[in-house]
Design an enzyme around this catalytic site. Sequence first.
Site: not given
Length: 392
Positions: A127, A152, A194-195, A247, A298, A300
Site C-alpha cells: 500500500g 482499503d 475497516m478502511g 472505522e 476477518i 483481510r
Amino acid sequence: MLAAPTTMSHSIKRIGVLTGGGDCPGLNAVIRAVTKTAIWKHGIEVFGIEDGFQGLIEDRVRPLSARDVSGILTRGGTVLGSNNRANPRRYCVRVDPTTGPVWENVTDRCVETAHRHQLDAIIVIGGDGTMASAAPLVESGVNIIGVPKTIDNDIVGTEITFGFLTAVNTATEALDKLQSTADSHHRVMVCEVMGRNAGWIALTSGVASGSDIILLPEIPFDLDHICENIDFRMNKGPGFAIIVAAEGARPHEGKQMVDRVDPTSPDPIRLGGIGRWVADEIAKRTGVETRSSALGHIQRGGGPIPADRILATHFGYHAIKTLLEGKRSRMVMRQGNVFGDVDIMHAVGKQRLVPLSNPLIEAARAIGTGFGDGRTPEPAPATSEDNHSVVV
Ligand code: F6P
C-alpha cells in the site's frame, strides 16, 4: 550489480519480489503471476524476499521457482510473509526503556542485499506505506516496480487495489447476517468495518447489503439525525435498523477514535471503536436495544474472490511487462478499466478518499439510505421490497 538505467529489456536477469504492509487477499495471486510471467515468458530468475522490507534489511532472500508458486492463487495471506513496521528510512532498531523507540536509516543495508543477490529490480507489492518505504531505495538507484495492494482501496493513482473486493464481499456477507438477527429482535445493529481514513469498504458493502445508514470518514455525522432516522424505522418502518460504520467515521464535533498506538510503527495510529460508541449513544438516546460488531481482520483473511484473483493476475503480469518495457520506479495501476503505470512516488504520502460526488452516494441517498448528515429525506414506510426479513 544493480542494473544501470537502461531501456534494454533483456538486461533484466534477476528480480526480487516482496509483500509489505498489512496482508490482504490476492497477495499470493500477484506473487504467482509475477513469478510465472518472469520465469516462463522471459527467463528471468525470481527471488522471494521474506517479511517485506524486513527481509531486505536482514538479508532473508530465497529463490522462487514456478513450482514454488503453483497452487497459491486461491490462498489468503502471503507465502513470503509481510511486515508493516520495516521502513528502511525510519527503522526501529530497539526500544529504549526510558526514551522509547530508537530509529535508524538502514537504506544501505537494503541496497547491499539487493546488490548481493544481483537483483536488477524489486517488485514491491503493498500500500501507500510500502511505496513510501520503497522511496529511499528508489533514490539510491534500485529499480522498484510497485503493485497496489490494500483492502482499503485508498491508493492514489489507481481506481482499484486488489483485496478490496474480497473485503467488501466479506463485509456484505456479515451485514446480511446481521439483518436477520436485527429483524428477529427488533434491534439496531451497528457493524464497524475497516478502511483507515477512507470509506470505500463501508460505502460499497453498505449499499450491497441494503444497510439503512452508512457512516463514512468523508461525511462527519450528527447523532441527532441518526437517532431521528432510527426512531422513524423503529416506529413507522420495519422495526429494526442496520448501520455500517467505517472505522474512520467521526461525529461533526468529534475526532476519529483510536484503538491502539504502535510506537514502533512508522504509521502508529490504528483506528477503531466508533461502532461501539455509536451503538451505545443510540441506545442511550433512543432507548432502542442496540448491539455492535467489529469485523476487524476477518476482512483481510481468507482467499481472494474470483474478481481479485483476476485483478491480481493482471497486476502481476503488468508489473513484469512494465519492467521489460525498460521503465523504472513505476507503480502498475488500473484507470477506466485499462491497465497502465504511474510514477511510484505519485502514490506516496496521499490517500484516495471517497469523493462526496461519488455516484454511489447519490444513488444510495436516492433510495433512502442515510449518511448521518441529515441530508436524506425520511424514508417512505417500508414496502415488501424494502423489507430486510430473510425468507428461508
Ligand atoms: O490498511 C489495512 C488495514 O486493515 C486498515 O483497514 C486497518 O486500519 C489497519 O490495516 C489495521 O492494521 P493492523 O493489522 O496493524 O492492526
